[in-house]
Scaffold this motif. Structure first.
Motif, mmCIF file in Angstrom:
data_model
loop_
_atom_site.group_PDB
_atom_site.id
_atom_site.type_symbol
_atom_site.label_atom_id
_atom_site.label_comp_id
_atom_site.label_asym_id
_atom_site.label_seq_id
_atom_site.Cartn_x
_atom_site.Cartn_y
_atom_site.Cartn_z
ATOM 1 N N GLY A 47 -13.265 4.589 5.787
ATOM 2 C CA GLY A 47 -13.574 5.919 6.280
ATOM 3 C C GLY A 47 -12.347 6.498 6.961
ATOM 4 N N VAL A 48 -12.514 6.838 8.236
ATOM 5 C CA VAL A 48 -11.367 7.355 8.988
ATOM 6 C C VAL A 48 -10.767 6.289 9.904
ATOM 7 C CG1 VAL A 48 -12.220 9.721 8.940
ATOM 8 C CG2 VAL A 48 -12.906 8.210 10.821
ATOM 9 N N SER A 49 -11.214 5.032 9.796
ATOM 10 C CA SER A 49 -10.743 3.940 10.656
ATOM 11 C C SER A 49 -10.035 2.878 9.828
ATOM 12 C CB SER A 49 -11.928 3.305 11.389
ATOM 13 O OG SER A 49 -12.621 4.257 12.170
ATOM 14 N N ILE A 50 -9.308 1.999 10.525
ATOM 15 C CA ILE A 50 -8.681 0.889 9.822
ATOM 16 C C ILE A 50 -9.731 -0.195 9.572
ATOM 17 C CG2 ILE A 50 -6.444 1.378 10.873
ATOM 18 C CD1 ILE A 50 -6.828 -1.026 12.678
ATOM 19 N N PRO A 51 -9.540 -1.044 8.572
ATOM 20 C CA PRO A 51 -10.528 -2.094 8.267
ATOM 21 C C PRO A 51 -10.739 -3.028 9.455
ATOM 22 C CG PRO A 51 -8.996 -1.826 6.450
ATOM 23 C CD PRO A 51 -8.447 -1.024 7.588
ATOM 24 N N LEU A 52 -11.930 -3.634 9.516
ATOM 25 C CA LEU A 52 -12.294 -4.482 10.641
ATOM 26 C C LEU A 52 -11.335 -5.664 10.793
ATOM 27 C CD1 LEU A 52 -14.349 -4.910 12.909
ATOM 28 C CD2 LEU A 52 -15.723 -6.278 11.311
ATOM 29 N N LYS A 53 -10.984 -6.299 9.683
ATOM 30 C CA LYS A 53 -10.096 -7.461 9.735
ATOM 31 C C LYS A 53 -8.760 -7.084 10.365
ATOM 32 C CE LYS A 53 -7.938 -10.978 6.769
ATOM 33 N NZ LYS A 53 -6.539 -10.641 7.023
ATOM 34 N N GLN A 54 -8.189 -5.975 9.943
ATOM 35 C CA GLN A 54 -6.898 -5.539 10.488
ATOM 36 C C GLN A 54 -7.022 -5.129 11.955
ATOM 37 O OE1 GLN A 54 -7.931 -4.862 7.433
ATOM 38 N NE2 GLN A 54 -6.336 -5.909 6.258
ATOM 39 N N SER A 55 -8.183 -4.593 12.312
ATOM 40 C CA SER A 55 -8.419 -4.229 13.708
ATOM 41 C C SER A 55 -8.422 -5.466 14.602
ATOM 42 C CB SER A 55 -9.748 -3.494 13.844
ATOM 43 O OG SER A 55 -10.032 -3.187 15.200
ATOM 44 N N ILE B 260 -3.534 0.413 -4.840
ATOM 45 C CA ILE B 260 -2.600 -0.109 -5.816
ATOM 46 C C ILE B 260 -1.350 0.770 -5.902
ATOM 47 C CG2 ILE B 260 -2.245 -0.569 -8.273
ATOM 48 C CD1 ILE B 260 -5.203 -1.375 -8.405
ATOM 49 N N ASN B 261 -1.553 2.078 -5.772
ATOM 50 C CA ASN B 261 -0.433 3.004 -5.903
ATOM 51 C C ASN B 261 0.317 3.245 -4.590
ATOM 52 O OD1 ASN B 261 -0.913 3.361 -8.619
ATOM 53 N ND2 ASN B 261 -2.326 5.090 -8.303
ATOM 54 N N ASP B 262 -0.137 2.647 -3.515
ATOM 55 C CA ASP B 262 0.538 2.817 -2.227
ATOM 56 C C ASP B 262 1.957 2.261 -2.338
ATOM 57 O OD1 ASP B 262 1.476 2.743 0.389
ATOM 58 O OD2 ASP B 262 -0.512 2.350 1.207
ATOM 59 N N PRO B 263 2.979 3.080 -2.163
ATOM 60 C CA PRO B 263 4.358 2.604 -2.323
ATOM 61 C C PRO B 263 4.771 1.563 -1.293
ATOM 62 C CG PRO B 263 4.325 4.804 -1.366
ATOM 63 C CD PRO B 263 2.923 4.514 -1.810
ATOM 64 N N LEU B 264 3.985 1.437 -0.219
ATOM 65 C CA LEU B 264 4.337 0.461 0.810
ATOM 66 C C LEU B 264 3.857 -0.948 0.481
ATOM 67 C CD1 LEU B 264 3.581 2.490 4.072
ATOM 68 C CD2 LEU B 264 5.779 2.137 2.955
ATOM 69 N N ILE B 265 2.922 -1.069 -0.475
ATOM 70 C CA ILE B 265 2.373 -2.376 -0.816
ATOM 71 C C ILE B 265 3.471 -3.372 -1.170
ATOM 72 C CG2 ILE B 265 1.058 -3.635 -2.568
ATOM 73 C CD1 ILE B 265 -0.754 -2.450 -0.592
ATOM 74 N N SER B 266 4.431 -2.943 -1.962
ATOM 75 C CA SER B 266 5.488 -3.845 -2.412
ATOM 76 C C SER B 266 6.395 -4.291 -1.270
ATOM 77 C CB SER B 266 6.337 -3.161 -3.496
ATOM 78 O OG SER B 266 6.970 -2.001 -2.971
ATOM 79 N N LEU B 267 6.369 -3.569 -0.148
ATOM 80 C CA LEU B 267 7.229 -3.904 0.987
ATOM 81 C C LEU B 267 6.596 -4.923 1.933
ATOM 82 C CD1 LEU B 267 8.559 -0.344 1.927
ATOM 83 C CD2 LEU B 267 9.630 -2.047 0.448
ATOM 84 N N LYS B 268 5.305 -5.181 1.776
ATOM 85 C CA LYS B 268 4.606 -6.073 2.702
ATOM 86 C C LYS B 268 5.201 -7.483 2.707
ATOM 87 C CE LYS B 268 0.124 -5.951 3.225
ATOM 88 N NZ LYS B 268 -0.028 -5.452 4.607
ATOM 89 N N PHE C 225 8.181 -8.281 2.669
ATOM 90 C CA PHE C 225 9.463 -8.321 3.359
ATOM 91 C C PHE C 225 9.335 -8.189 4.870
ATOM 92 C CE2 PHE C 225 10.518 -6.415 -0.838
ATOM 93 C CZ PHE C 225 11.324 -7.452 -1.314
ATOM 94 N N THR C 226 8.152 -7.847 5.367
ATOM 95 C CA THR C 226 8.023 -7.572 6.801
ATOM 96 C C THR C 226 6.630 -7.914 7.314
ATOM 97 O OG1 THR C 226 8.060 -5.824 8.499
ATOM 98 C CG2 THR C 226 7.424 -5.161 6.289
ATOM 99 N N PRO C 227 6.544 -8.426 8.539
ATOM 100 C CA PRO C 227 5.238 -8.644 9.155
ATOM 101 C C PRO C 227 4.681 -7.380 9.804
ATOM 102 C CG PRO C 227 6.952 -9.430 10.613
ATOM 103 C CD PRO C 227 7.641 -8.968 9.359
ATOM 104 N N ALA C 228 5.423 -6.266 9.720
ATOM 105 C CA ALA C 228 4.956 -5.010 10.319
ATOM 106 C C ALA C 228 3.661 -4.560 9.649
ATOM 107 C CB ALA C 228 6.030 -3.933 10.175
ATOM 108 N N ARG C 229 2.877 -3.800 10.376
ATOM 109 C CA ARG C 229 1.572 -3.371 9.861
ATOM 110 C C ARG C 229 1.728 -2.127 8.986
ATOM 111 N NH1 ARG C 229 0.914 -6.121 14.261
ATOM 112 N NH2 ARG C 229 -0.856 -7.546 14.379
ATOM 113 N N ILE C 230 1.943 -2.376 7.710
ATOM 114 C CA ILE C 230 2.053 -1.294 6.741
ATOM 115 C C ILE C 230 1.026 -1.521 5.637
ATOM 116 C CG2 ILE C 230 4.490 -0.866 7.211
ATOM 117 C CD1 ILE C 230 5.171 -2.456 4.706
#
Length: 250
Positions: free
Chosen positions: A28-36, A7-15, A17-22
């Motif tokens: 854990g130490v990996s990205i979520p399965l769906k995003q992978s 919720i506090n990630d400052p990049l959330i509000s930018l999503k 505006f862009t299809p970039a992966r932010i």
């Protein structure tokens, strides 16, 4: 990942505006399965775009509406593999295509060249939609158009040889851009005044990201028409020609 941190990630509000992966989060130490999986799918789309082919028959049938001669040409890169490994061959016409141009009427104001580039998918989806807006603009300004040229296994600089052989004052090359992981259907436009072999990119003006989710056909046509008008009036292009057009953002 802790919900409070997301919720506090400052990049959330930018999503929005862009299809970039932010702000994709982590498990854990990996990205979520769906995003992978989404990343792998985007990579597959990009690879497919690189190996896509011009739909020549469909494009030729659609382009007939402009009542201009249509030529199908090919570079010296005989195969896609050769095209990717030898960029220089994609910048030169094969002998048979050069012979075709030797028998054509020359001396137009503008020549439009449509090449596959690194994403024929982008050209198949966007070239006609742009041209049906752009060509009437040229006609209303009494600008003389040369033959429409479709080029297989072509790179941007092949337009210099084609335009030079047909003695055109200015060339417009519509070409599939290198696909990224958020856009595999992006088409670019390269404008060159007094085109001739040996020119490099500082002699050109580029309008990029022409696609439904990028720069619309409507805005791209207006921007290109402005640049063409300025180039012909000032007799130059590239770094000396600035885009000072004031266009809306929609």
């Amino acid at each position: 990942m802790d919900k409070k941190l997301i919720i506090n990630d400052p990049l959330i509000s930018l999503k929005k505006f862009t299809p970039a992966r932010i702000a994709i989060g982590r498990t854990g130490v990996s990205i979520p399965l769906k995003q992978s999986f989404e990343f792998k799918l985007a990579h597959a789309h990009a690879r497919d775009a690189v190996y896509s082919e011009l739909n020549v028959d469909r494009l030729m049938n659609m382009l007939k509406v402009f009542n201009l001669p249509i030529l199908y040409l090919h570079s010296k890169a005989a195969t896609r593999q050769k095209y990717l490994k030898r960029p220089d061959l994609g910048r030169q016409l094969e002998e048979a295509s050069a012979d075709i141009l030797n028998n054509q009427i020359t001396g137009a104001d503008i020549i439009i060249i449509v090449a596959d580039g690194l994403s024929a998918t982008a050209v198949n989806e966007n070239a006609f939609g742009l041209l049906k807006l752009l060509i009437p603009m040229f006609a209303s300004s009494k600008l003389k158009l040369a033959q429409l040229c479709l080029v297989g296994q072509g790179r941007v600089a092949i337009g210099d040889e084609i335009a030079n052989r047909l003695n055109a004052k200015l060339s417009i090359v519509l070409i599939g851009e290198r696909p990224g992981l958020s856009a595999a259907d992006s088409m670019g436009m390269y404008l060159t005044y007094n085109p001739r072999p040996g020119l490099t990119d500082e002699a050109r003006n580029c309008v990029s990201n022409i696609r439904a989710e990028g720069l619309s056909h409507h805005l791209a046509a207006k921007k290109i028409f402005y640049l063409v008008s300025e180039a012909l009036k000032r007799k130059l292009s590239g770094i000396e020609l600035k885009d000072n057009a004031r266009l809306p953002n929609h």
